[in-house]
Design a protein around this motif. Sequence first.
Motif, short mmCIF file in Angstrom:
data_model
loop_
_atom_site.label_atom_id
_atom_site.label_comp_id
_atom_site.label_asym_id
_atom_site.label_seq_id
_atom_site.Cartn_x
_atom_site.Cartn_y
_atom_site.Cartn_z
N ALA A 141 0.85 -1.20 0.00
CA ALA A 141 0.00 0.00 0.00
C ALA A 141 0.88 1.25 0.00
O ALA A 141 0.59 2.24 -0.67
CB ALA A 141 -0.92 0.00 1.21
N LYS A 142 1.99 1.20 0.74
CA LYS A 142 2.90 2.34 0.79
C LYS A 142 3.57 2.56 -0.58
O LYS A 142 3.65 3.68 -1.07
CB LYS A 142 3.96 2.10 1.87
CG LYS A 142 4.94 3.23 2.01
CD LYS A 142 5.97 2.94 3.08
CE LYS A 142 7.23 3.72 2.80
NZ LYS A 142 8.31 3.44 3.71
N LEU A 143 4.01 1.45 -1.19
CA LEU A 143 4.66 1.58 -2.50
C LEU A 143 3.70 2.17 -3.53
O LEU A 143 4.09 3.00 -4.35
CB LEU A 143 5.17 0.22 -2.98
CG LEU A 143 6.46 -0.27 -2.32
CD1 LEU A 143 6.76 -1.71 -2.76
CD2 LEU A 143 7.64 0.63 -2.70
N ARG A 144 2.44 1.74 -3.47
CA ARG A 144 1.49 2.30 -4.44
C ARG A 144 1.26 3.80 -4.17
O ARG A 144 1.29 4.61 -5.09
CB ARG A 144 0.15 1.57 -4.39
CG ARG A 144 -0.81 2.17 -5.42
CD ARG A 144 -2.17 1.53 -5.41
NE ARG A 144 -2.91 1.80 -4.19
CZ ARG A 144 -4.15 1.42 -3.98
NH1 ARG A 144 -4.78 0.70 -4.90
NH2 ARG A 144 -4.77 1.70 -2.85
N GLY A 145 1.04 4.14 -2.90
CA GLY A 145 0.77 5.54 -2.55
C GLY A 145 1.94 6.44 -2.88
O GLY A 145 1.77 7.51 -3.47
N TYR A 146 3.16 6.00 -2.54
CA TYR A 146 4.35 6.80 -2.87
C TYR A 146 4.55 6.83 -4.38
O TYR A 146 5.07 7.79 -4.93
CB TYR A 146 5.60 6.22 -2.18
CG TYR A 146 5.76 6.62 -0.72
CD1 TYR A 146 4.66 6.94 0.07
CD2 TYR A 146 7.02 6.69 -0.13
CE1 TYR A 146 4.81 7.30 1.40
CE2 TYR A 146 7.18 7.05 1.21
CZ TYR A 146 6.07 7.35 1.96
OH TYR A 146 6.22 7.72 3.27
N GLY A 147 4.12 5.77 -5.04
CA GLY A 147 4.23 5.69 -6.50
C GLY A 147 3.43 6.80 -7.18
O GLY A 147 3.80 7.27 -8.26
N TRP A 148 2.35 7.23 -6.56
CA TRP A 148 1.55 8.32 -7.15
C TRP A 148 2.37 9.60 -7.22
O TRP A 148 2.12 10.47 -8.04
CB TRP A 148 0.26 8.56 -6.34
CG TRP A 148 -0.68 7.40 -6.40
CD1 TRP A 148 -0.74 6.45 -7.38
CD2 TRP A 148 -1.68 7.05 -5.44
NE1 TRP A 148 -1.73 5.53 -7.09
CE2 TRP A 148 -2.32 5.89 -5.90
CE3 TRP A 148 -2.10 7.61 -4.23
CZ2 TRP A 148 -3.35 5.27 -5.21
CZ3 TRP A 148 -3.13 7.00 -3.53
CH2 TRP A 148 -3.74 5.84 -4.01
N ALA A 149 3.34 9.72 -6.32
CA ALA A 149 4.22 10.90 -6.34
C ALA A 149 5.37 10.69 -7.32
O ALA A 149 6.17 11.59 -7.54
CB ALA A 149 4.76 11.16 -4.94
N GLY A 150 5.47 9.48 -7.87
CA GLY A 150 6.54 9.18 -8.82
C GLY A 150 7.68 8.39 -8.21
O GLY A 150 8.72 8.21 -8.84
N TYR A 151 7.49 7.90 -6.99
CA TYR A 151 8.56 7.15 -6.32
C TYR A 151 8.59 5.69 -6.78
O TYR A 151 7.54 5.04 -6.90
CB TYR A 151 8.35 7.19 -4.80
CG TYR A 151 9.22 6.23 -4.03
CD1 TYR A 151 10.52 6.60 -3.66
CD2 TYR A 151 8.76 4.96 -3.69
CE1 TYR A 151 11.32 5.71 -2.97
CE2 TYR A 151 9.57 4.07 -3.00
CZ TYR A 151 10.85 4.45 -2.64
OH TYR A 151 11.65 3.59 -1.97
N ILE A 277 -2.37 5.39 5.37
CA ILE A 277 -3.83 5.45 5.39
C ILE A 277 -4.35 6.08 4.10
O ILE A 277 -5.30 5.60 3.49
CB ILE A 277 -4.33 6.24 6.63
CG1 ILE A 277 -3.89 5.52 7.92
CG2 ILE A 277 -5.84 6.42 6.60
CD1 ILE A 277 -4.15 6.29 9.21
N ALA A 278 -3.71 7.15 3.66
CA ALA A 278 -4.15 7.83 2.44
C ALA A 278 -2.99 8.63 1.86
O ALA A 278 -2.08 9.02 2.58
CB ALA A 278 -5.32 8.77 2.76
N ALA A 279 -3.06 8.87 0.56
CA ALA A 279 -1.98 9.61 -0.10
C ALA A 279 -2.53 10.41 -1.26
O ALA A 279 -3.55 10.04 -1.86
CB ALA A 279 -0.91 8.64 -0.61
N GLU A 280 -1.83 11.49 -1.55
CA GLU A 280 -2.25 12.36 -2.64
C GLU A 280 -1.84 11.77 -3.99
O GLU A 280 -0.76 11.22 -4.13
CB GLU A 280 -1.50 13.69 -2.48
CG GLU A 280 -2.39 14.89 -2.42
CD GLU A 280 -1.59 16.16 -2.17
OE1 GLU A 280 -1.31 16.43 -1.00
OE2 GLU A 280 -1.25 16.85 -3.14
#
Length: 457
Positions: A141-151, A277-280
């Motif tokens: 879940a963290k990898l996906r959420g950080y992925g939205w920022a391009g990580y 929990i949530a990410a932009e």
Amino acid sequence: MTDVYGHLFQKVLYPSWESGLRRRPTLTHLAELERTQWASLDELNRIQEVELGKLLRHAYESTPYYRRCFDEMSAHPHDIRAVEDLAKLPLMTRDEATDTLDERTSLKPPLPDIRKMTSGTTGRPLTFAYDRGSEYWRQAAKLRGYGWAGYHPGDRTLHFWGSVASVQAQRARARVKQELDHLLRRETYVNCANLSEAALEQAVSKIRRVRPSIIVCYAQAGAALARYIVESKKRDWDDIVVISAAERLFPADRAVMTEAFGPGVFETYGSREVMLIAAECPSHEGLHVSMENLVVEVLVREDGGVRVAKPGELGEVVVTDLHNYGAPFIRYVNGDLAIALPDERCSCGRSLKRLAAIEGRVNDTLRDGAGRPVPGMFFAVLFSTLADKVRRFQVVQRKDRSIELKLVPGSAFDDSLLATVRTNCEKFLPGVDLRTEVVPDIPVPPSGKHRVIMVES
Ligand SMILES: [Zn+2]
């Protein structure tokens, strides 16, 4: 410039390490999450229902606490068919979560392999536990959420982060392993517990040396660094993406980060208990909830009961971790306040539910002289309009309602500022005795989390 190592890490090293050597299902989960992020809200709700059913059956069959909960209500897990039915189950406060850990611990596999504590900056530290299976979902879940920022794993990343490791005094072997791990992943860690000018200058040198494509930071520490960079005109780099975590990101902080690093500033919201929990997303229209791993409710207490917050309304965050079987967290009131958005598809195309903003913690609420609540946000808003005059601040409200305000002056600081602050306090916090103190620095606790508002209870 082609980043050969980054590409190699992402395509070869990381997958073989995660899936092969460690036999971790993180990447399988990530692939699943990459697919379901585009699913309709109906499908996402169905996924939650299926996982919730499994979790409740396990909790009922394997933990004394949840067996008793259901028995006392003369209910059974199959009475909870939809996510809305969760409302039939009691809420669990932080104190209750601490007191019931043993009783919530599963007696059958999967057992909790991982035990952690919250830092205790917000009161009594909370010990919690979870199983390894839950860890894989958390990582995905963290990898996906950080992925939205391009990580992507393997990207050159600078973490301006609290050193939890040093606080917990890890064994030397574990530390070496961790450092190797960081090196392979090309992650540089800079401890943000020290925000003195010398430490900020060192962080700038690190940025120049490492040339990260991403900076992951605690919101307050990242903002202090950004302010230092802007004030002393240190920026000599192209845009760097910033992922802000662990604390609320105030609009003024986002603005100064944008100036120091570029427009790619992404707020994330998580906690040690359940991680992301949530990410932009790139649309920056709120934070998408990790719905496949967590059920997040935003609730309002009213007339002795609770109801779901209306879109745009502030409510308490309540979390159910769908994959923690080791010591389940069901309807856990984590102490944060957030604003929910309507269930509409975001312009990025995702239907994952969204939170508009995280508004800090319940116990950030100040009281005026007559005991009326005043959101701690008041000071954040006030100082966001005075950002060049105040570099950092901290508010402590004592039990007698008096307020101690510490200010670290910015480049445009002058004495008229104190009068402005006093006038506003008299207006919004009438009847409260205010003491101000201008200080060269505000020490950050070893956890690295800088609490701007503290209310003694
Ligand atoms: Zn979106």
